[in-house]
Enzyme design. Structure first.
Site, PDB file in Angstrom:
ATOM      1  N   GLY A  11       0.807  -1.209   0.000  1.00 60.64           N
ATOM      2  CA  GLY A  11       0.000   0.000   0.000  1.00 60.64           C
ATOM      3  C   GLY A  11       0.845   1.267   0.000  1.00 60.64           C
ATOM      4  O   GLY A  11       0.543   2.232  -0.712  1.00 60.64           O
ATOM      5  N   ASN A  58      -7.894   4.093   8.605  1.00 56.55           N
ATOM      6  CA  ASN A  58      -7.381   2.888   9.249  1.00 56.55           C
ATOM      7  C   ASN A  58      -7.523   2.885  10.761  1.00 56.55           C
ATOM      8  O   ASN A  58      -7.478   1.840  11.378  1.00 56.55           O
ATOM      9  CB  ASN A  58      -5.915   2.648   8.855  1.00 56.55           C
ATOM     10  CG  ASN A  58      -5.071   3.884   8.977  1.00 56.55           C
ATOM     11  OD1 ASN A  58      -5.400   4.947   8.456  1.00 56.55           O
ATOM     12  ND2 ASN A  58      -3.969   3.777   9.693  1.00 56.55           N
ATOM     13  N   THR A 112      11.883  -8.452 -11.542  1.00 52.79           N
ATOM     14  CA  THR A 112      11.119  -9.697 -11.688  1.00 52.79           C
ATOM     15  C   THR A 112       9.958  -9.700 -10.696  1.00 52.79           C
ATOM     16  O   THR A 112      10.136  -9.403  -9.521  1.00 52.79           O
ATOM     17  CB  THR A 112      12.050 -10.907 -11.458  1.00 52.79           C
ATOM     18  OG1 THR A 112      13.154 -10.776 -12.357  1.00 52.79           O
ATOM     19  CG2 THR A 112      11.334 -12.219 -11.706  1.00 52.79           C
ATOM     20  N   HIS A 123      -2.159  -7.745   2.333  1.00 53.39           N
ATOM     21  CA  HIS A 123      -2.203  -8.277   3.700  1.00 53.39           C
ATOM     22  C   HIS A 123      -3.339  -7.723   4.548  1.00 53.39           C
ATOM     23  O   HIS A 123      -3.514  -8.145   5.690  1.00 53.39           O
ATOM     24  CB  HIS A 123      -0.855  -8.068   4.407  1.00 53.39           C
ATOM     25  CG  HIS A 123      -0.528  -6.649   4.759  1.00 53.39           C
ATOM     26  ND1 HIS A 123      -0.479  -6.204   6.048  1.00 53.39           N
ATOM     27  CD2 HIS A 123      -0.226  -5.582   3.990  1.00 53.39           C
ATOM     28  CE1 HIS A 123      -0.138  -4.917   6.059  1.00 53.39           C
ATOM     29  NE2 HIS A 123       0.020  -4.523   4.822  1.00 53.39           N
ATOM     30  N   CYS A 171       1.445   1.503  12.821  1.00 48.29           N
ATOM     31  CA  CYS A 171       2.563   2.316  12.346  1.00 48.29           C
ATOM     32  C   CYS A 171       2.949   3.397  13.338  1.00 48.29           C
ATOM     33  O   CYS A 171       4.067   3.872  13.333  1.00 48.29           O
ATOM     34  CB  CYS A 171       2.203   2.972  11.026  1.00 48.29           C
ATOM     35  SG  CYS A 171       1.303   1.878   9.952  1.00 48.29           S
TER      36      CYS A 171
HETATM   37  C1  LIG Z   1      -1.757  -0.545   5.954  1.00 47.87           C
HETATM   38  C2  LIG Z   1      -2.068   0.721   5.250  1.00 47.87           C
HETATM   39  C3  LIG Z   1      -1.175   1.288   4.326  1.00 47.87           C
HETATM   40  C4  LIG Z   1       0.194   0.721   4.089  1.00 47.87           C
HETATM   41  O1  LIG Z   1       0.158  -0.501   3.417  1.00 47.87           O
HETATM   42  P1  LIG Z   1       1.494  -1.400   3.414  1.00 47.87           P
HETATM   43  O2  LIG Z   1       1.104  -2.571   2.571  1.00 47.87           O
HETATM   44  O3  LIG Z   1       1.746  -1.768   4.828  1.00 47.87           O
HETATM   45  O4  LIG Z   1       2.565  -0.590   2.812  1.00 47.87           O
HETATM   46  C5  LIG Z   1      -1.554   2.431   3.670  1.00 47.87           C
HETATM   47  N1  LIG Z   1      -2.743   3.008   3.899  1.00 47.87           N
HETATM   48  C6  LIG Z   1      -3.637   2.490   4.757  1.00 47.87           C
HETATM   49  C7  LIG Z   1      -4.947   3.156   4.938  1.00 47.87           C
HETATM   50  C8  LIG Z   1      -3.327   1.340   5.467  1.00 47.87           C
HETATM   51  O5  LIG Z   1      -4.199   0.852   6.331  1.00 47.87           O
END
Ligand SMILES: *Cc1c(COP(=O)(O)O)cnc(C)c1O
Length: 387
Positions: free
Chosen positions: A70, A151, A237, A201, A324
């Site tokens: 993400g 989030n 790749t 994930h 985070c």
């Molecule tokens: C988890 C998250 C991300 C980051 O995604 P990653 O795959 O951990 O880099 C970005 N934005 C939101 C809203 C998220 O919940």
């Protein structure tokens, strides 16, 4: 009892996704760029996954670019949209105060390069107001980036309304849909979304893999120079097992979605009703316009960090703010954006559930949490309320 109530931080890979990954490793070991049979088979698996992700979003396969997750998708989308704007002399960007740091820190970097950024307020309910968005758009606005689902507080933004305004005003619209993908039906056509980020994930796929949707016709600059992968825009790749596992997980998540959401909602409402009985407790963000599995509370007089430790001792995995930001003792920027005072924002708890949780687990949280809050308040030097 063990309860994993931190699904917004990451999810356990589903057995279907894991199975798809392992069989991909065994069957499609060739390099998708190779011309021989093993390469062609791997290439076919890659393009099947691309098609599956595209159809889950109502996009075309040629509009999907695979990324490492993400954060990468957000960085890529925003820096590219800014570059497209800058070429036309447009150096103004619009976002919200409670975006993920993958968005906010990218905007900070762009500010240092001379872009101007307007962060819209999200109000106490955690929602953007469309008239405020429309009023913020200027002649020189290059991009609006607003997250689909927050989030931390789970609030769902009026995406179709934002898309409509941006299309009418001729401004690019990106949405960080990392918390929405797999949980809500997404339709980039109906909602007039130009760019969208997702990550495997967060819906029971593997981590370290994600995707960026970019509407056909938007010039996307290179992210990584090298070979011709991802139509020459992101060399290297491909992470084929990850990509195949993510596509499988997205399809699986969206199956019987309404039924799953109804069941999650039952757990959430029971939890919310019970937890809000605890004195001096508030639910952060709109109770209705939020993701089915999200709850975010503040308890006066206690520290979120101690609450987490005590819950952990009882087998409950939750979070305070997002994964985070935990580890830092700053109050959540999301809760501050909702207008909460810093001392209140410190006492926050996020419970995030999904279809893999059960009502027994919700009952266990209800059994444990009020006691923990009571004990912590009894020890707290700043608690002088009732309860
Ligand atoms: C988890 C998250 C991300 C980051 O995604 P990653 O795959 O951990 O880099 C970005 N934005 C939101 C809203 C998220 O919940």
């Amino acid at each position: 009892m063990k309860v994993y109530a931190d699904q917004a931080a990451t999810t356990k890979i589903s057995s279907r996704s894991l199975q798809a990954m392992t069989s991909c490793c065994e069957k499609y070991f060739g390099n998708p760029s190779s011309l021989h049979e093993a390469g062609r088979e791997a290439e076919a698996a890659l393009e099947t996954a691309r098609g599956e992700i595209a159809s889950c979003l109502n996009a075309r396969p040629g509009e999907i670019y695979f990324t490492s997750g993400g954060s990468e998708a957000d960085n890529w989308a925003i820096t590219q949209a800014a570059a497209v704007g800058a070429k036309k002399g447009k150096k103004h960007l619009i976002s919200t105060a409670f975006e993920h740091h993958a968005v906010l820190h990218t905007l900070d970097a762009l500010k240092k390069q001379g872009f101007e950024v307007t962060l819209l307020p999200v109000h106490e309910d955690g929602l953007v107001r469309l008239p405020e968005l429309e009023a913020a758009i200027r002649e020189d606005t290059a991009l609006v980036t607003v997250m689909y689902v927050n989030n931390e507080v789970g609030t769902i933004q009026p995406i179709a309304g934002i898309g409509e305004i941006c299309r009418r005003k001729g401004v690019l619209f990106h949405t960080d849909a990392v918390q929405a993908a797999g949980h809500l039906p997404i339709d980039v056509e109906a909602d007039k979304i130009d760019m969208l980020s997702l990550a495997g994930h967060k819906f029971h796929g593997p981590r370290g893999v994600g995707a960026l949707y970019v509407r056909k016709g938007i010039p996307l600059g290179n992210l990584i120079y090298g070979g011709g992968q991802e139509r020459g825009k992101r060399a290297g790749t491909e992470n084929l097992p990850g990509i195949v596992g993510m596509a499988e997980a997205l399809k699986e998540s969206l199956q019987d979605r309404e039924e799953k959401n109804a069941r999650i909602l039952c757990m959430r409402e029971k939890l919310a009703d019970a937890i809000l009985q605890i004195p001096k407790t508030r639910l952060n963000g709109s109770r209705e316009k939020r993701l089915a599995g999200n709850l975010n509370f503040c308890f006066d007089g206690i520290e979120g960090e101690s609450l987490l430790l005590y819950l952990d001792l009882q087998g409950i995995c939750a979070s305070s703010g997002s994964a985070c930001t935990s580890g830092s003792l700053d109050p959540s920027h999301v809760l501050l954006a909702l207008g909460l005072p810093a001392e209140v924002a410190h006492g926050s708890l996020r419970l995030s559930l999904d279809e893999t949780n059960t009502m027994e687990e919700a009952d266990y949280i209800i059994q444990v949490l009020p006691d923990v809050v009571k004990r912590l308040r009894a020890m707290s030097p700043i608690w002088n309320g009732v309860g």
